[in-house]
Design a protein around this motif. Structure first.
Motif, PDB file in Angstrom:
ATOM      1  N   LYS A 209       0.747  -1.310   0.061  1.00  0.00           N
ATOM      2  CA  LYS A 209       0.143  -0.067  -0.097  1.00  0.00           C
ATOM      3  C   LYS A 209       0.861   1.354   0.085  1.00  0.00           C
ATOM      4  O   LYS A 209       0.544   2.308  -0.868  1.00  0.00           O
ATOM      5  CB  LYS A 209      -1.046  -0.051   1.134  1.00  0.00           C
ATOM      6  N   GLU A 210       1.887   1.361   0.835  1.00  0.00           N
ATOM      7  CA  GLU A 210       2.689   2.542   0.828  1.00  0.00           C
ATOM      8  C   GLU A 210       3.386   2.736  -0.472  1.00  0.00           C
ATOM      9  O   GLU A 210       3.434   4.147  -0.830  1.00  0.00           O
ATOM     10  CB  GLU A 210       4.004   2.287   2.013  1.00  0.00           C
ATOM     11  N   ILE A 213       0.720   4.259  -2.706  1.00  0.00           N
ATOM     12  CA  ILE A 213       0.236   5.704  -2.454  1.00  0.00           C
ATOM     13  C   ILE A 213       1.299   6.623  -3.124  1.00  0.00           C
ATOM     14  O   ILE A 213       1.138   7.734  -3.665  1.00  0.00           O
ATOM     15  CB  ILE A 213       0.114   5.837  -1.188  1.00  0.00           C
ATOM     16  N   ARG A 287      -8.232   6.566  -5.556  1.00  0.00           N
ATOM     17  CA  ARG A 287      -7.061   6.317  -4.987  1.00  0.00           C
ATOM     18  C   ARG A 287      -7.506   5.555  -3.838  1.00  0.00           C
ATOM     19  O   ARG A 287      -6.948   4.380  -3.283  1.00  0.00           O
ATOM     20  CB  ARG A 287      -6.482   7.646  -4.397  1.00  0.00           C
ATOM     21  N   GLU A 288      -8.642   5.863  -3.090  1.00  0.00           N
ATOM     22  CA  GLU A 288      -9.086   4.810  -1.979  1.00  0.00           C
ATOM     23  C   GLU A 288      -9.849   3.471  -2.402  1.00  0.00           C
ATOM     24  O   GLU A 288      -9.272   2.546  -1.549  1.00  0.00           O
ATOM     25  CB  GLU A 288     -10.503   5.648  -1.278  1.00  0.00           C
ATOM     26  N   CYS A 291      -6.388   1.615  -2.842  1.00  0.00           N
ATOM     27  CA  CYS A 291      -6.010   1.187  -1.665  1.00  0.00           C
ATOM     28  C   CYS A 291      -6.790   0.025  -0.703  1.00  0.00           C
ATOM     29  O   CYS A 291      -6.075  -0.808  -0.182  1.00  0.00           O
ATOM     30  CB  CYS A 291      -5.755   2.403  -0.782  1.00  0.00           C
ATOM     31  N   THR A 294      -5.693  -3.192  -2.336  1.00  0.00           N
ATOM     32  CA  THR A 294      -4.348  -3.525  -1.943  1.00  0.00           C
ATOM     33  C   THR A 294      -4.514  -4.099  -0.404  1.00  0.00           C
ATOM     34  O   THR A 294      -3.566  -5.055  -0.067  1.00  0.00           O
ATOM     35  CB  THR A 294      -3.414  -2.262  -2.213  1.00  0.00           C
ATOM     36  N   ASP A 295      -5.254  -3.272   0.367  1.00  0.00           N
ATOM     37  CA  ASP A 295      -5.082  -3.597   1.684  1.00  0.00           C
ATOM     38  C   ASP A 295      -5.817  -5.141   1.980  1.00  0.00           C
ATOM     39  O   ASP A 295      -5.032  -5.922   2.566  1.00  0.00           O
ATOM     40  CB  ASP A 295      -6.059  -2.898   2.673  1.00  0.00           C
TER      41      ASP A 295
END
Length: 412
Positions: A209-210, A213, A287-288, A291, A294-295
């Protein structure tokens, strides 16, 4: 048409209807019904008359002695066979309507909105529910059978598909792609690189995730997003977001996210972005979404199981609202029950029964949090014996009762 041929079609129609359970009709060149099974058929209320839909099938342009598969704007499927000879069109033999899968209310409301039809969704739903659900291959086979019965002509599914493709209108791209690329070269203006896209989606697949972003904050500096709508910037941004979510869905599945969960997330995120009116808000929303994928992949990657265990978990995921037994799972993976039970406990760290109950409790928590269903409805759907049993199990895994859990979420 000769009386013998007409009698043949009537006989064949009855046989196909009773075998495939699909409506079968023969109409003359003026689209007047000559024979049909079932004898009484309720037409689509979206059309002004029952024969209107058959007029829209454009059977005049069909090839001779070849079944043609068509799907209408209202998702009905038909097989049509042009009857006559090369010189004279005598009528059409029609198999249908049918649908590939049950039509949901959401789809019906979308159709009503698209075509601005003033008919209630309940009436349309009743019509769709009356249609047989027949997959494409079975429908094509029915068309091949009908053609063979009438003309003694042996065809393959490939023959039909190729002929259907030749009937499609030629689609011409508005601008020549080669000239467009030449213009981009002159202006030194190109799309975002494929490598950048691959690295971005690899973050989704690997649950990083990092890094995802970081890449979203600093996009490809040597390229630019495509323009997917000339008339509306917002529409173009929505189309780009849909493309990104579609890609993320596939990469998340490759990363270990359950396909049904990934596809459901994709559906919901795309439905959500369609309601948006602001392009900047859309970027945050995308973007959310990425994410979130990905989470969930990251959580799934912590559990690497053997193929039989993954197949068991997939079966449990799909049949959670049903009664699931060890015997059923053993058949799914073709293993002895005792061996499967021991393997599952070894890899997952709990018995199959404990795993199923845990998932049911998690499902119950979601329903208690995000829906207005009564507790009695939830435990019944999830196959708990009664409320006492459900409460006991729920408290064992959560430390509280269903009623208190719901109250703690601000729901009464």
């Amino acid at each position: 048409m000769e009386s013998g041929t007409r009698r043949d079609i009537e006989y064949f129609s009855k046989l196909i209807h009773e075998t495939v359970h699909i409506p079968v009709f023969y109409m003359n060149k003026d689209f007047e019904m000559i024979t049909g099974f079932p004898a009484i058929f309720t037409g689509n209320p979206l059309y002004p008359s029952n024969d209107e839909i058959y007029r829209q099938l454009d059977i005049y342009s069909d090839p001779w002695h070849i079944p043609v598969l068509r799907t209408t704007n209202f998702l009905e499927n038909f097989i049509s066979i042009k009857v006559g000879n090369n010189d004279e069109f005598e009528g059409a033999w029609i198999l249908g309507p049918s649908v590939y899968s049950p039509i949901a209310f959401e789809t019906i409301n979308g159709l009503l909105n698209d075509f601005q039809v003033r008919v209630t969704a309940d009436i349309i739903k009743e019509y769709y529910d009356s249609l047989p659900v027949i997959n494409k291959l079975t429908l094509l086979h029915a068309g091949l059978l009908a053609t063979n019965l009438l003309y003694s002509k042996r065809l393959s599914v490939t023959d039909v598909i190729q002929k259907d493709s030749s009937l499609a209108n030629n689609i011409i791209i508005g601008e020549n792609p080669d000239l467009h690329v030449s213009k981009n070269r002159q202006e030194i203006s190109f799309h975002a690189s494929y490598e950048w896209e691959q690295k971005l989606m690899q973050c989704v697949k690997e649950g990083r995730k990092e890094e995802l972003i970081k890449r979203l904050v600093v996009p490809d500096t040597e390229g630019k997003p495509g323009i997917l709508s000339k008339k509306s910037h917002l529409r173009s941004e929505k189309n780009l977001a849909i493309s990104a979510i579609t890609l993320a869905t596939r990469y998340a599945i490759d990363g270990g996210l359950h396909p049904e969960l990934a596809y459901t997330m994709s559906d919901l995120y795309i439905q959500g972005l369609e309601e948006m009116k602001d392009a900047l808000e859309l970027q945050t929303y995308l973007r959310e979404a990425l994410c979130d994928f990905t989470d969930r992949v990251n959580k799934a990657k912590h559990h690497k199981y053997s193929t039989p265990i993954i197949e068991c978990q997939s079966y449990i995921f799909k049949h959670l609202y049903e009664e699931i037994t060890l015997g059923q799972l053993a058949k799914v993976v073709n293993m002895h029950q005792n061996y499967l039970s021991a393997l599952f406990k070894k890899e997952v760290g709990m018995t199959i029964t404990e795993y199923i109950i845990k998932l049911k409790v998690e499902e119950a928590k979601k329903l208690l949090t995000h829906s207005e269903y009564e507790i009695s409805e939830i435990y019944t759907w999830l196959n708990f014996h009664d409320q006492s049993h459900f409460t006991k199990v729920f408290k064992k895994y959560t430390g509280t009762t269903p009623k208190k859990f719901k109250f703690s979420k601000g729901l009464t």
